[in-house]
Write a protein that holds these residues in place. Sequence first.
Motif, PDB file in Angstrom:
ATOM      1  N   ARG A  58       0.836  -1.204   0.000  1.00 27.86           N
ATOM      2  CA  ARG A  58       0.000   0.000   0.000  1.00 27.86           C
ATOM      3  C   ARG A  58       0.872   1.256   0.000  1.00 27.86           C
ATOM      4  NH1 ARG A  58      -2.043  -2.966   3.929  1.00 27.86           N
ATOM      5  NH2 ARG A  58      -1.195  -1.593   5.519  1.00 27.86           N
ATOM      6  N   VAL A  59       1.863   1.257   0.877  1.00 25.51           N
ATOM      7  CA  VAL A  59       2.708   2.444   1.002  1.00 25.51           C
ATOM      8  C   VAL A  59       3.637   2.582  -0.198  1.00 25.51           C
ATOM      9  CG1 VAL A  59       4.521   3.519   2.383  1.00 25.51           C
ATOM     10  CG2 VAL A  59       2.555   2.466   3.510  1.00 25.51           C
ATOM     11  N   ARG A  60       4.149   1.473  -0.691  1.00 28.41           N
ATOM     12  CA  ARG A  60       5.037   1.536  -1.857  1.00 28.41           C
ATOM     13  C   ARG A  60       4.301   2.051  -3.091  1.00 28.41           C
ATOM     14  NH1 ARG A  60       6.737  -3.663  -0.037  1.00 28.41           N
ATOM     15  NH2 ARG A  60       5.814  -4.695  -1.862  1.00 28.41           N
ATOM     16  N   ALA A  61       2.977   1.899  -3.105  1.00 29.58           N
ATOM     17  CA  ALA A  61       2.196   2.298  -4.278  1.00 29.58           C
ATOM     18  C   ALA A  61       1.958   3.800  -4.350  1.00 29.58           C
ATOM     19  CB  ALA A  61       0.847   1.571  -4.288  1.00 29.58           C
ATOM     20  N   ILE A  62       2.131   4.511  -3.229  1.00 24.61           N
ATOM     21  CA  ILE A  62       1.837   5.945  -3.247  1.00 24.61           C
ATOM     22  C   ILE A  62       3.124   6.745  -3.376  1.00 24.61           C
ATOM     23  CG2 ILE A  62      -0.270   5.623  -1.927  1.00 24.61           C
ATOM     24  CD1 ILE A  62       1.126   6.722   0.512  1.00 24.61           C
ATOM     25  N   SER A  63       2.972   7.980  -3.844  1.00 23.90           N
ATOM     26  CA  SER A  63       4.120   8.852  -4.096  1.00 23.90           C
ATOM     27  C   SER A  63       4.192   9.948  -3.051  1.00 23.90           C
ATOM     28  CB  SER A  63       3.995   9.492  -5.488  1.00 23.90           C
ATOM     29  OG  SER A  63       3.904   8.500  -6.493  1.00 23.90           O
ATOM     30  N   PRO A  64       5.393  10.417  -2.748  1.00 24.31           N
ATOM     31  CA  PRO A  64       5.512  11.550  -1.824  1.00 24.31           C
ATOM     32  C   PRO A  64       4.941  12.814  -2.448  1.00 24.31           C
ATOM     33  CG  PRO A  64       7.655  10.996  -2.762  1.00 24.31           C
ATOM     34  CD  PRO A  64       6.707   9.923  -3.201  1.00 24.31           C
ATOM     35  N   SER A  65       4.540  13.742  -1.613  1.00 28.50           N
ATOM     36  CA  SER A  65       3.945  14.994  -2.074  1.00 28.50           C
ATOM     37  C   SER A  65       4.949  15.823  -2.865  1.00 28.50           C
ATOM     38  CB  SER A  65       3.460  15.802  -0.862  1.00 28.50           C
ATOM     39  OG  SER A  65       3.261  17.156  -1.191  1.00 28.50           O
ATOM     40  N   ALA A  66       4.531  16.247  -4.056  1.00 29.64           N
ATOM     41  CA  ALA A  66       5.402  17.104  -4.877  1.00 29.64           C
ATOM     42  C   ALA A  66       5.653  18.434  -4.178  1.00 29.64           C
ATOM     43  CB  ALA A  66       4.769  17.337  -6.248  1.00 29.64           C
ATOM     44  N   THR A  67       4.649  18.930  -3.459  1.00 24.32           N
ATOM     45  CA  THR A  67       4.805  20.190  -2.732  1.00 24.32           C
ATOM     46  C   THR A  67       5.924  20.077  -1.713  1.00 24.32           C
ATOM     47  OG1 THR A  67       2.446  20.629  -3.004  1.00 24.32           O
ATOM     48  CG2 THR A  67       3.600  21.898  -1.326  1.00 24.32           C
ATOM     49  N   LYS A  68       5.936  18.965  -0.962  1.00 21.55           N
ATOM     50  CA  LYS A  68       6.982  18.773   0.047  1.00 21.55           C
ATOM     51  C   LYS A  68       8.330  18.519  -0.616  1.00 21.55           C
ATOM     52  CE  LYS A  68       3.752  19.081   3.134  1.00 21.55           C
ATOM     53  NZ  LYS A  68       2.602  19.180   2.231  1.00 21.55           N
ATOM     54  N   GLN A  69       8.344  17.790  -1.733  1.00 25.42           N
ATOM     55  CA  GLN A  69       9.605  17.528  -2.430  1.00 25.42           C
ATOM     56  C   GLN A  69      10.259  18.827  -2.905  1.00 25.42           C
ATOM     57  OE1 GLN A  69       8.302  14.609  -5.427  1.00 25.42           O
ATOM     58  NE2 GLN A  69       9.709  13.148  -4.486  1.00 25.42           N
ATOM     59  N   MET A  70       9.445  19.736  -3.439  1.00 21.87           N
ATOM     60  CA  MET A  70       9.991  21.002  -3.912  1.00 21.87           C
ATOM     61  C   MET A  70      10.552  21.815  -2.753  1.00 21.87           C
ATOM     62  SD  MET A  70       9.672  20.685  -7.128  1.00 21.87           S
ATOM     63  CE  MET A  70      10.149  22.315  -7.700  1.00 21.87           C
ATOM     64  N   ALA A  71       9.888  21.751  -1.593  1.00 20.27           N
ATOM     65  CA  ALA A  71      10.391  22.469  -0.416  1.00 20.27           C
ATOM     66  C   ALA A  71      11.723  21.897   0.045  1.00 20.27           C
ATOM     67  CB  ALA A  71       9.358  22.403   0.709  1.00 20.27           C
ATOM     68  N   ILE A  72      11.875  20.576  -0.041  1.00 22.51           N
ATOM     69  CA  ILE A  72      13.127  19.929   0.360  1.00 22.51           C
ATOM     70  C   ILE A  72      14.265  20.345  -0.572  1.00 22.51           C
ATOM     71  CG2 ILE A  72      14.305  17.691   0.501  1.00 22.51           C
ATOM     72  CD1 ILE A  72      11.580  16.536   1.461  1.00 22.51           C
ATOM     73  N   ILE A  73      13.987  20.355  -1.871  1.00 31.35           N
ATOM     74  CA  ILE A  73      15.003  20.781  -2.841  1.00 31.35           C
ATOM     75  C   ILE A  73      15.373  22.245  -2.597  1.00 31.35           C
ATOM     76  CG2 ILE A  73      15.514  21.146  -5.288  1.00 31.35           C
ATOM     77  CD1 ILE A  73      13.575  18.826  -5.898  1.00 31.35           C
TER      78      ILE A  73
END
Length: 394
Positions: free
Chosen positions: A16-31
Motif C-alpha cells: 500500500r505504502v510503496r504504491a503511493i508517491s511523496p507529495s510534490a509540494t513537500k519535495q519542492m520544499a526539500i530541494i
Amino acid sequence: MQEHLTPQNLLSSSRRVRAISPSATKQMAIIAARVGGCVSLGQGVPSFITPPHIIEAVTHALKNDVGSGQYSLQTGMTALRQCIARRFLEEKKVSVDPESEICVTVGGMEALLATVMTVVDEGNQVILPSPTYASYTEQVVLAGGTPVYVPLTDKWELGLKAITEAITPRTKALMLCNPGNPTGTVFSDEQVLAICELAVAHGFVVIIDEAYDYMVYGGGMPVNPLSVERFRDNVISISSLSKKYALTGWRVGWVIAAARWMEQIMKVHDAATICAPTPSQIAALAAMEGDQQCVRDMCIELTKRRALCCKRLDRLSDYFSYVPPRGAFYVMSKYRFTDDNSKEVAIRLLEEAKVITIPGGAFGLGGEGHLRLSFGGEEKVIDEAFDRIERWLR
C-alpha cells in the motif's frame, strides 16, 4: 496474488505504502532548502498570522481550564460541533445533527483520509476530475482503489459528458475540491448538482472538499449539495479552518455525513487519532464565534494578490497562458517555452532562478504542461518571484 513471505520482504514496507508517491509540494520544499535563497510561489499557505483573539482564547483556556489539555469527546467538543451546525445552516442552508453527523478531525486531510478509507474498497474506482488535488490520488491508492482521471475543460470546468462516460459498475466515489486546488476554479452550482444526480442514479458517493469556500472572487459560497435532501446519503462534506483563519499549523477540520456513514468514519478516526487536539478545537470555536473582520481583511488582501499575480503573468504572455482564478489562491499556468515535463521545468526554475513552483503533473494527467502558482504570499514575495522568472526567461 499473495506475496510469498521471506525474511527480506518481512522487513519491507507494505505494498500500500510503496504504491503511493511523496507529495510534490513537500519535495519542492526539500530541494529549495538544499538550494537556499529561494522565494516561493509553491506551497498553499497564506502568509497571514493567526488572529490575536484566537490565540488569546487558547491561552486563556490553557491557563484556566484543566480540560483544555485533555482528550475531547471522540467526535469533538460539543460546543464546536453545535457551532459548526449553526454555521452550516446559516451559510449553506444545510441542517446537520451535531450529535450524529459531525466529526471534528485533525485538519481537512484527516477528514478526507478517514472518509476515503470508509468509502473505498479494494478494486473500487474513484473519479478525479483533473487537474485534481494531488493527495486525493494517494489516498485513493492507499485505500486500495483506482483513480480514474477525467480531464476538466480548457476553462477548468467539469466535463459532465466525460464524467458520465467514465462511470462503471466499479465506480464508488467522485472527489471534488470546490473552489479548486490546484486550478482556482469555482464549479457552477448547476454542474455540482448534476454530478450529485449522477451519484444517486449510479450509486456512488461525492466527496466534496470545501476548504476554500470562503474565498470566491466576486461571488458567494458555492452550493453544498447536502442542502438537497435526496443527496444526503450520496454526499460527504469536508471542511477545514486552516486557510480561512490562518490556522494551518493548528490542524483542525471536520467531516459532515449522514449518520450511517459517520458511524463507520468514526472507526477510522478513532484508530488514527482518537480526537482532534483540544487546544486546536478551542481555537476553532474562538475563530468561528469571534469577529469575522479578520476573514474579510484576509480576503481583501488575497484579492489584491490575485490581481498582482495575473498582472505579472500577463506580462509573460509569450511564455505562459492561464485561466484567471475565480476562487482559492492558486493559478495553473501553462508554459509555452518548452516541451519538457512539468517536474523538470519546476526543478530547473527552482535551481536556476530560485523560485519554488509546483509541477502540474503532480495533480493528474490534466495538469501536465502546467505549473501551479500560489499567490498566498505577500505582494513583495510575489513580485520578487516574478522578477526572477522574467530574468530567467529573458
